[in-house]
Design a protein around this motif. Structure first.
Motif, mmCIF file in Angstrom:
data_model
loop_
_atom_site.group_PDB
_atom_site.id
_atom_site.type_symbol
_atom_site.label_atom_id
_atom_site.label_comp_id
_atom_site.label_asym_id
_atom_site.label_seq_id
_atom_site.Cartn_x
_atom_site.Cartn_y
_atom_site.Cartn_z
ATOM 1 N N SER A 250 -2.533 -6.532 -1.121
ATOM 2 C CA SER A 250 -3.271 -5.581 -1.953
ATOM 3 C C SER A 250 -4.765 -5.634 -1.632
ATOM 4 O O SER A 250 -5.296 -6.702 -1.331
ATOM 5 N N ASN B 217 -2.442 0.000 -0.407
ATOM 6 C CA ASN B 217 -2.133 -0.668 0.865
ATOM 7 C C ASN B 217 -0.770 -0.182 1.327
ATOM 8 O O ASN B 217 -0.004 0.363 0.525
ATOM 9 N N HIS C 149 6.758 -9.157 -0.854
ATOM 10 C CA HIS C 149 6.069 -7.969 -1.315
ATOM 11 C C HIS C 149 4.604 -8.008 -0.923
ATOM 12 O O HIS C 149 4.021 -7.008 -0.558
ATOM 13 N N TYR C 150 4.009 -9.168 -0.989
ATOM 14 C CA TYR C 150 2.590 -9.292 -0.693
ATOM 15 C C TYR C 150 2.507 -10.136 0.548
ATOM 16 O O TYR C 150 2.626 -11.347 0.486
ATOM 17 N N SER D 78 -1.090 -0.075 -5.710
ATOM 18 C CA SER D 78 -2.142 -0.707 -4.920
ATOM 19 C C SER D 78 -2.294 0.060 -3.599
ATOM 20 O O SER D 78 -1.307 0.513 -3.014
ATOM 21 N N LYS E 91 2.034 5.247 1.617
ATOM 22 C CA LYS E 91 2.266 3.798 1.482
ATOM 23 C C LYS E 91 3.475 3.330 2.280
ATOM 24 O O LYS E 91 3.629 2.149 2.539
ATOM 25 N N GLU F 57 -3.002 -8.007 -9.099
ATOM 26 C CA GLU F 57 -2.484 -6.862 -9.839
ATOM 27 C C GLU F 57 -2.214 -7.217 -11.302
ATOM 28 O O GLU F 57 -1.985 -8.383 -11.642
ATOM 29 N N ARG G 76 6.425 3.497 1.004
ATOM 30 C CA ARG G 76 7.060 2.733 -0.074
ATOM 31 C C ARG G 76 8.475 3.235 -0.325
ATOM 32 O O ARG G 76 8.717 4.430 -0.336
HETATM 33 MG MG MG Z 1 1.350 -3.356 -4.557
#
Ligand code: MG
Ligand code: TXA
Length: 322
Positions: A148, A142, A231-232, A140, A52, A177, A54
């Motif tokens: 997402s 992505n 974030h999205y 998620s 991710k 989500e 992340r």
């Molecule tokens: Mg997410």
């Protein structure tokens, strides 16, 4: 698209073998597709962060099929059990105290004394979780900071062959989500709005303090990384709550009265149904993000019910950190 698989018994058993060997399997839930790994396998969990891209401080949700299984890893007090019995399986994640004896990877909870848990409702998610017989972490599916996925091909577009298997369950029916509710202190704190709203949970938490604190400033201390400002995010600039539209723009409309003059218009819900709009939001953003527009404009969405969650995601998507 070699790694997208239809949900047969054979493929679900193949998914089990992959999870047992520490590999990643993306699977559908009623909210969005999750990037699944064995929650008790440090290496597999680390692989989720790597794929991710992340930030490491961002903890993951562990997915289960029963309250009893969750209680092997976490303490559920009276209010947690009340909400659990009412809203699980479903689009709700609870942050609760982790048991000392839990075998869930410390990396999954980012070293916190708390853990995020959820029982998803989607039948393929349940079948997958029952077959692997272990908690599955699934953020998620992505790349971190991007949209997402609500379809198997969104997962493939974002993560490609870095996922060993994507189980195809069609379109996610909620499309946003889960609601994240922190029960780890005396107060109840909604960290991320979702399909289960404050009004939904109110009747079950009489006499308890409830607060709603999704944060929008990147300078504040982050409790839930769902609170990260941006974030999205689609690639094209996004204007929200617009009262006009430019000819070079794609318009995301809502309701029967729409603005004219956009290069392209997609309506989240012609009848003004917020649940339908939520289900369509991420796939509409995904499809418009391919261009050829200068930007994406979004009409105002009523800030009530699941509209609060839609506006939360839109605000994050529109915000750009300097
Ligand atoms: Mg997410
Ligand atoms: O609908 C969903 O929740 C999807 C599907 C796949 O289940 N999963 C998902 O996971 O959105 P993820 O990892 O993208 O979001 C998890 C959220 C994040 O905002 C994270 O910061 C928060 O839950 N979270 C996880 N553990 C936490 C903890 N111990 N304390 C506070 N927040 C936590």
């Amino acid at each position: 698209m070699q790694c997208i698989f239809q949900p047969s018994d054979e493929n679900i058993d193949r998914a089990r073998q992959l999870i047992e060997s520490g590999s990643l399997v993306a699977f559908p839930t009623e909210t969005v597709y999750g990037l699944g790994a064995d929650a008790t396998n440090d290496h597999a969990v680390a692989q989720v962060f790597a794929v991710k891209g992340r930030p490491k401080f961002n903890p993951l949700i562990s997915h289960f099929t029963s309250i009893e299984d969750i209680q092997k890893h976490a303490d559920l007090d009276k209010k947690a059990l009340l909400l659990a019995e009412k809203f699980w399986p479903g689009p709700m994640t609870l942050i609760v105290r982790k048991k000392e004896t839990s075998t869930i990877s410390k990396l999954a909870s980012a070293g916190l004394p708390t853990i995020a848990v959820r029982i998803p409702k989607h039948s393929l998610a349940q079948q997958f979780l029952k077959t692997v017989k272990r908690p599955i972490v699934a953020p998620s599916a992505n790349k971190s900071g991007f949209l997402s996925p609500t379809q198997a091909n969104h997962v493939y577009q974002s993560l490609g062959d870095r996922v060993d298997m994507i189980l195809d369950g069609g379109e996610c029916h909620i499309g946003l989500e889960s609601t994240v509710i922190d029960l780890s202190s005396d107060k109840i704190n909604i960290l991320r709005p979702g399909a289960i709203t404050i009004e939904d949970i109110m009747p079950y938490i009489e006499n308890m303090d409830i607060s709603f604190t999704p944060k929008f400033s990147s300078h504040e201390k982050i409790k839930s990384p769902g609170q990260l400002t941006q974030h999205y995010s689609p690639e094209l600039p996004l204007r929200i709550n617009v009262d006009n539209v430019f000819p070079t723009e794609a318009l995301i409309a809502f309701g029967p009265k729409i603005y004219s003059g956009a290069q392209k218009t997609v309506n989240l819900s012609e009848t003004g149904d917020l649940v339908e709009a939520a289900a369509n939001l991420f796939s509409v953003l995904h499809s418009l993000d391919k261009g050829p527009y200068r930007s994406i404009a979004v009409m105002p969405i009523p800030n009530e019910g699941i509209g609060i969650a839609i506006n939360d995601r839109l605000m994050r998507a529109a915000h750009k950190d300097e």
